[in-house]
Scaffold this motif. Structure first.
Motif, PDB file in Angstrom:
ATOM      1  N   HIS A 108     -54.344  31.891 -31.235  1.00 45.07           N
ATOM      2  CA  HIS A 108     -53.725  33.191 -31.516  1.00 45.07           C
ATOM      3  C   HIS A 108     -53.993  34.120 -30.347  1.00 45.07           C
ATOM      4  CE1 HIS A 108     -54.320  32.282 -36.100  1.00 45.07           C
ATOM      5  NE2 HIS A 108     -53.557  31.415 -35.481  1.00 45.07           N
ATOM      6  N   PHE A 109     -52.915  34.763 -29.881  1.00 43.14           N
ATOM      7  CA  PHE A 109     -53.079  35.829 -28.887  1.00 43.14           C
ATOM      8  C   PHE A 109     -52.883  37.138 -29.628  1.00 43.14           C
ATOM      9  CE2 PHE A 109     -51.434  32.357 -26.115  1.00 43.14           C
ATOM     10  CZ  PHE A 109     -52.532  32.251 -25.283  1.00 43.14           C
ATOM     11  N   GLY A 110     -53.945  37.813 -29.997  1.00 44.27           N
ATOM     12  CA  GLY A 110     -53.808  38.995 -30.834  1.00 44.27           C
ATOM     13  C   GLY A 110     -53.111  38.582 -32.122  1.00 44.27           C
ATOM     14  N   LYS A 154     -49.203  33.968 -33.113  1.00 45.46           N
ATOM     15  CA  LYS A 154     -49.716  32.610 -33.312  1.00 45.46           C
ATOM     16  C   LYS A 154     -48.979  31.684 -32.356  1.00 45.46           C
ATOM     17  CE  LYS A 154     -51.109  33.276 -38.077  1.00 45.46           C
ATOM     18  NZ  LYS A 154     -50.929  32.929 -39.495  1.00 45.46           N
ATOM     19  N   ALA A 155     -49.482  31.593 -31.109  1.00 48.72           N
ATOM     20  CA  ALA A 155     -48.791  30.810 -30.085  1.00 48.72           C
ATOM     21  C   ALA A 155     -48.808  29.327 -30.446  1.00 48.72           C
ATOM     22  CB  ALA A 155     -49.449  31.030 -28.724  1.00 48.72           C
ATOM     23  N   VAL A 156     -49.921  28.884 -31.039  1.00 47.89           N
ATOM     24  CA  VAL A 156     -50.016  27.519 -31.562  1.00 47.89           C
ATOM     25  C   VAL A 156     -50.652  27.639 -32.944  1.00 47.89           C
ATOM     26  CG1 VAL A 156     -51.085  25.258 -31.282  1.00 47.89           C
ATOM     27  CG2 VAL A 156     -50.224  26.471 -29.278  1.00 47.89           C
ATOM     28  N   ASN A 211     -38.225  27.278 -25.326  1.00 48.90           N
ATOM     29  CA  ASN A 211     -39.090  28.156 -24.517  1.00 48.90           C
ATOM     30  C   ASN A 211     -39.999  28.979 -25.419  1.00 48.90           C
ATOM     31  OD1 ASN A 211     -36.312  28.233 -22.650  1.00 48.90           O
ATOM     32  ND2 ASN A 211     -38.229  27.936 -21.593  1.00 48.90           N
ATOM     33  N   GLY A 212     -41.247  29.066 -25.038  1.00 47.27           N
ATOM     34  CA  GLY A 212     -42.188  29.880 -25.802  1.00 47.27           C
ATOM     35  C   GLY A 212     -42.698  29.215 -27.063  1.00 47.27           C
ATOM     36  N   ALA A 213     -42.410  27.908 -27.217  1.00 49.76           N
ATOM     37  CA  ALA A 213     -42.814  27.206 -28.437  1.00 49.76           C
ATOM     38  C   ALA A 213     -44.328  27.031 -28.521  1.00 49.76           C
ATOM     39  CB  ALA A 213     -42.131  25.845 -28.507  1.00 49.76           C
ATOM     40  N   GLY A 214     -45.006  27.023 -27.372  1.00 49.26           N
ATOM     41  CA  GLY A 214     -46.457  26.845 -27.377  1.00 49.26           C
ATOM     42  C   GLY A 214     -46.909  25.564 -26.694  1.00 49.26           C
ATOM     43  N   LYS A 215     -46.007  24.880 -26.001  1.00 49.84           N
ATOM     44  CA  LYS A 215     -46.338  23.587 -25.377  1.00 49.84           C
ATOM     45  C   LYS A 215     -47.412  23.736 -24.299  1.00 49.84           C
ATOM     46  CE  LYS A 215     -42.054  23.088 -24.030  1.00 49.84           C
ATOM     47  NZ  LYS A 215     -41.458  24.368 -24.488  1.00 49.84           N
ATOM     48  N   SER A 216     -47.193  24.680 -23.386  1.00 50.21           N
ATOM     49  CA  SER A 216     -48.194  24.867 -22.316  1.00 50.21           C
ATOM     50  C   SER A 216     -49.522  25.340 -22.889  1.00 50.21           C
ATOM     51  CB  SER A 216     -47.692  25.874 -21.291  1.00 50.21           C
ATOM     52  OG  SER A 216     -46.535  25.373 -20.658  1.00 50.21           O
ATOM     53  N   THR A 217     -49.446  26.122 -23.948  1.00 51.67           N
ATOM     54  CA  THR A 217     -50.686  26.580 -24.575  1.00 51.67           C
ATOM     55  C   THR A 217     -51.481  25.389 -25.102  1.00 51.67           C
ATOM     56  OG1 THR A 217     -49.578  28.639 -25.158  1.00 51.67           O
ATOM     57  CG2 THR A 217     -51.621  28.153 -26.309  1.00 51.67           C
ATOM     58  N   VAL A 218     -50.784  24.392 -25.651  1.00 50.27           N
ATOM     59  CA  VAL A 218     -51.465  23.177 -26.112  1.00 50.27           C
ATOM     60  C   VAL A 218     -52.186  22.512 -24.940  1.00 50.27           C
ATOM     61  CG1 VAL A 218     -51.079  20.826 -26.951  1.00 50.27           C
ATOM     62  CG2 VAL A 218     -49.975  22.745 -28.106  1.00 50.27           C
ATOM     63  N   PHE A 255     -49.707  21.348 -13.577  1.00 54.24           N
ATOM     64  CA  PHE A 255     -49.399  22.705 -14.022  1.00 54.24           C
ATOM     65  C   PHE A 255     -47.895  22.933 -14.026  1.00 54.24           C
ATOM     66  CE2 PHE A 255     -53.642  22.814 -12.286  1.00 54.24           C
ATOM     67  CZ  PHE A 255     -54.343  23.635 -13.164  1.00 54.24           C
ATOM     68  N   GLN A 256     -47.438  23.658 -15.042  1.00 49.54           N
ATOM     69  CA  GLN A 256     -46.003  23.956 -15.110  1.00 49.54           C
ATOM     70  C   GLN A 256     -45.557  24.762 -13.893  1.00 49.54           C
ATOM     71  OE1 GLN A 256     -44.774  25.820 -18.751  1.00 49.54           O
ATOM     72  NE2 GLN A 256     -42.677  26.121 -18.046  1.00 49.54           N
ATOM     73  N   ASN A 257     -46.331  25.810 -13.565  1.00 51.42           N
ATOM     74  CA  ASN A 257     -46.075  26.540 -12.322  1.00 51.42           C
ATOM     75  C   ASN A 257     -46.959  25.882 -11.257  1.00 51.42           C
ATOM     76  OD1 ASN A 257     -48.328  27.360 -13.724  1.00 51.42           O
ATOM     77  ND2 ASN A 257     -48.376  29.394 -12.831  1.00 51.42           N
TER      78      ASN A 257
HETATM   79  N1  LIG Z   1     -52.415  34.111 -22.011  1.00 58.45           N
HETATM   80  C1  LIG Z   1     -51.515  34.535 -22.920  1.00 58.45           C
HETATM   81  N2  LIG Z   1     -51.637  35.730 -23.501  1.00 58.45           N
HETATM   82  C2  LIG Z   1     -50.740  36.162 -24.422  1.00 58.45           C
HETATM   83  N3  LIG Z   1     -49.685  35.448 -24.831  1.00 58.45           N
HETATM   84  C3  LIG Z   1     -49.506  34.230 -24.282  1.00 58.45           C
HETATM   85  C4  LIG Z   1     -50.412  33.707 -23.298  1.00 58.45           C
HETATM   86  N4  LIG Z   1     -49.989  32.473 -22.924  1.00 58.45           N
HETATM   87  C5  LIG Z   1     -48.879  32.246 -23.644  1.00 58.45           C
HETATM   88  N5  LIG Z   1     -48.577  33.280 -24.452  1.00 58.45           N
HETATM   89  C6  LIG Z   1     -47.459  33.339 -25.400  1.00 58.45           C
HETATM   90  O1  LIG Z   1     -47.575  32.221 -26.232  1.00 58.45           O
HETATM   91  C7  LIG Z   1     -46.296  31.689 -26.542  1.00 58.45           C
HETATM   92  C8  LIG Z   1     -46.258  30.235 -26.142  1.00 58.45           C
HETATM   93  O2  LIG Z   1     -46.260  30.131 -24.727  1.00 58.45           O
HETATM   94  P1  LIG Z   1     -46.247  28.748 -23.960  1.00 58.45           P
HETATM   95  O3  LIG Z   1     -46.339  29.061 -22.518  1.00 58.45           O
HETATM   96  O4  LIG Z   1     -47.266  27.864 -24.522  1.00 58.45           O
HETATM   97  O5  LIG Z   1     -44.797  28.212 -24.300  1.00 58.45           O
HETATM   98  P2  LIG Z   1     -44.071  26.899 -23.757  1.00 58.45           P
HETATM   99  O6  LIG Z   1     -43.697  26.103 -24.947  1.00 58.45           O
HETATM  100  O7  LIG Z   1     -44.883  26.230 -22.724  1.00 58.45           O
HETATM  101  O8  LIG Z   1     -42.768  27.530 -23.127  1.00 58.45           O
HETATM  102  P3  LIG Z   1     -41.930  27.082 -21.823  1.00 58.45           P
HETATM  103  O9  LIG Z   1     -41.020  26.016 -22.253  1.00 58.45           O
HETATM  104  O10 LIG Z   1     -41.191  28.322 -21.464  1.00 58.45           O
HETATM  105  O11 LIG Z   1     -42.897  26.663 -20.791  1.00 58.45           O
HETATM  106  C9  LIG Z   1     -45.292  32.548 -25.796  1.00 58.45           C
HETATM  107  O12 LIG Z   1     -44.792  33.511 -26.704  1.00 58.45           O
HETATM  108  C10 LIG Z   1     -46.111  33.219 -24.734  1.00 58.45           C
HETATM  109  O13 LIG Z   1     -45.586  34.469 -24.404  1.00 58.45           O
END
Ligand SMILES: Nc1ncnc2c1ncn2[C@@H]1O[C@H](COP(=O)(O)OP(=O)(O)OP(=O)(O)O)[C@@H](O)[C@H]1O
Ligand SMILES: [Mg+2]
Lengths: 254, 300
Positions: free
Chosen positions: A12-14, A17-19, A38-45, A84-86
């Motif tokens: 959770h970011f504040g 619920k990113a994941v 986009n923004g599903a939470g994959k990179s966060t995982v 890394f994605q970037n």
């Molecule tokens: N460090 C952070 N602080 C606050 N919010 C974040 C942070 N990192 C990611 N988020 C938010 O968490 C959500 C998931 O982001 P994430 O990067 O995991 O998505 P993704 O599935 O990898 O998307 P993409 O396909 O665009 O790469 C997004 O809404 C993003 O804005």
């Protein structure tokens, strides 16, 4: 060869619920897909597995041993590598030097032998250099060995990241959109390498927006949407799942 | 030759000491650590030698070894509370460290001689010894540059997150960098005190910090040639600009700004990079023609 488990993992970011309570498994000898809009939470995982982000809840284990509270470097030394994605390279270093640093966790020469320049330290460096050349040949990058990484084309930079990640023979490799921005020929070349790596026993987690690419390579596919796991299973069943179709059409229509 | 040496000996010695302190400063920068603690390490080393050499029977050679070890240990300990700091915060914290060391030297009068410092230190160090120690230091740094440790330092400087994703324990390597910086700073501080007869806290104050930073910024932050070129400019400048002696500070400032603007990597680093790029270009051509030859074979 070990496998990777995520058990009810949340981030959770504040209030966001990113994941959200994600459970999944990345098995050795296979390529496991992770897709979602986009923004599903994959990179966060990936960031949670690799120790870059702390978990809000849940547990991550490799062969039953928890990684959940480990620092990024500890996770890496346990055999979990990532890209890394970037893209992140050492921009001033050559391609050769960029890959060479990937062997860090295999280094055994003592600090003293490095400071005194003893043969053991030189031998080790030479051994890693030879292995680097093997990788460069495998990724068809020999001719770029002496280029500064920052000056390479996008697709070549991605390959450097890949080589660096697999240099030290990790058990588990997390690939965050490794073929993004590549043309079809280039992505097919990498697909072949991914298959070889899996065949050698590695466990690969592949994040990718191109659903066709994922369904061709992966045995098991997980689909994230707004942090929640909305589907999991074989590619055939997953792409027919109404929730998955809705998620993709509902957002960007990939 | 002899006459040249006699006329320029003080300048040569000043140059060699500046190179040594420059390496202490540089090893921190190489590892991506914004430490300016070198002045503190130098003060520790020079007082350690001065006190031992004037008040004990410890052999001179041993006083220098002990000074090196003490400053290295202090460096390693200093790294611990600073582990989470980066960039400007590291600089400020290490500056505070230097201030603490200098205050201890000022107020520990009974032991350190306070503001007057210590006099009557035997003059045991000459140009040849300085030259030898600089050479040994360069040899060690050369080895480090070609080893895994050097690769880790380069990675930490360029992209810390990459290093840690490959298993680099950042805290550990920052400690190593501080220990090396401390050892080199303490070593040359010790030599300086065996060279100047008298030391006082003032020697390691603001002017010292600025001089050593200037050596590394003018010369370069990553190559062995860097501090040599930086110290060379610093040593020769007053000679060349003798007519402008009254405006020495202004001349220094102008040169610094010119170098930062036009040779941002420093004179020494730019020279090494130029040769490196030439070599890389040669290798690139060689590999491209090898590839052509291979392709020709496979397509025929
Ligand atoms: N460090 C952070 N602080 C606050 N919010 C974040 C942070 N990192 C990611 N988020 C938010 O968490 C959500 C998931 O982001 P994430 O990067 O995991 O998505 P993704 O599935 O990898 O998307 P993409 O396909 O665009 O790469 C997004 O809404 C993003 O804005
Ligand atoms: Mg992402």
């Amino acid at each position: 060869m070990p496998s990777l488990h995520l058990e009810n993992v949340s981030k959770h970011f504040g209030g966001l619920k990113a994941v959200d309570e994600v459970t999944m498994e990345v098995r050795p000898g296979e390529i496991t897909g992770l897709i979602g809009p986009n923004g599903a939470g994959k990179s966060t995982v990936v960031n949670m597995i690799s120790g870059v982000l702390a978990l809000t809840e849940g547990d991550i284990t490799v062969d039953g041993v928890s990684l959940a509270t480990d620092r990024a470097d500890v996770v890496a030394r346990k055999g979990v590598a990532r890209t890394f994605q970037n893209i992140r390279l050492l921009p001033e270093a050559t391609v050769l030097e960029n890959v060479l640093i990937g062997f860090h966790r295999r280094e055994e020469a003592s600090i003293l032998s490095q400071i005194l320049g003893l043969p053991a330290a030189h031998r080790e460096t030479r051994r890693f250099e030879e292995k680097t050349w093997d990788l460069l040949r495998r990724f068809r990058m020999e001719e770029y060995a002496d280029y500064e990484a920052g000056n390479l084309a996008y697709g070549h930079q991605r390959r450097v990241e890949m080589m660096r990640a697999i240099a030290a023979d990790p058990d588990i490799v997390l690939l965050d959109e490794p073929v993004a921005g590549m043309n079809d020929v280039e992505s097919e070349e990498l697909a072949t390498i991914f298959k070889e790596l899996a065949a050698s026993g590695m466990a690969l987690l592949l994040i990718e927006h191109n659903v066709g690419f994922v369904t061709r390579l992966c045995k098991q596919v997980y689909v994230l949407d707004s942090g929640r796991m909305i589907a999991a299973g074989s590619p055939e069943t997953v792409i027919r799942d109404p929730q998955v179709i809705a998620a993709y059409i509902g957002t960007s229509g990939h | 030759m002899i006459q040249f040496y006699l006329a320029y000996q003080p300048i040569i010695d000043f140059f060699l000491l500046a190179v040594g302190f420059g390496y202490s400063q540089q090893i921190a920068f190489r590892a991506g650590v914004f430490s300016i603690a070198t002045a503190g390490f130098a003060a520790i080393g020079s007082y350690c030698v001065a006190i031992l050499a004037t008040r004990t029977e410890v052999p001179i050679f041993m006083t220098v070894i002990l000074a090196t070890l003490l400053a290295a240990a202090v460096g390693g300990l200093l790294a611990l509370p600073l582990a989470r700091l980066r960039g400007a915060f590291q600089a400020i914290a290490t500056l505070a460290f230097v201030q603490i060391i200098l205050s201890l030297l000022l107020y520990g009068e009974g032991f350190t001689g306070g503001a007057l410092g210590i006099v009557g230190i035997p003059r045991e160090v000459n140009t040849w010894i300085l030259l030898l120690v600089v050479a040994v230091t360069m040899y060690v740094l050369w080895n480090i540059g070609r080893s895994g440790m050097g690769r880790v330092f380069n990675a930490l400087r360029q992209e810390e997150s990459v290093a840690s994703s490959l298993g680099v324990n950042i805290g550990k390597y920052h400690i190593i960098a501080f220990i090396l910086s401390g050892a080199i700073g303490g070593l040359f501080g010790g030599l300086q005190s065996l060279y100047t007869f008298q030391i006082e806290p003032h020697n390691y104050g603001f002017a010292f910090i600025v001089n050593i930073l200037t050596v590394v910024i003018l010369g370069g932050r990553t190559t062995l040639l860097g501090p040599i070129m930086g110290a060379l400019i610093m040593a020769l400048l007053p000679e060349i600009a003798r007519p402008l002696a009254e405006n020495r500070q202004a001349v220094n400032g102008v040169i610094l700004i010119l170098v930062i603007t036009f040779l941002p990597n420093g004179v020494g680093d730019e020279i090494v990079f130029w040769f490196r790029r030439r070599k890389q270009a040669r290798q690139q051509r060689k590999r491209a023609s090898e590839k052509e030859a291979r392709d020709a074979v496979t397509s025929s």
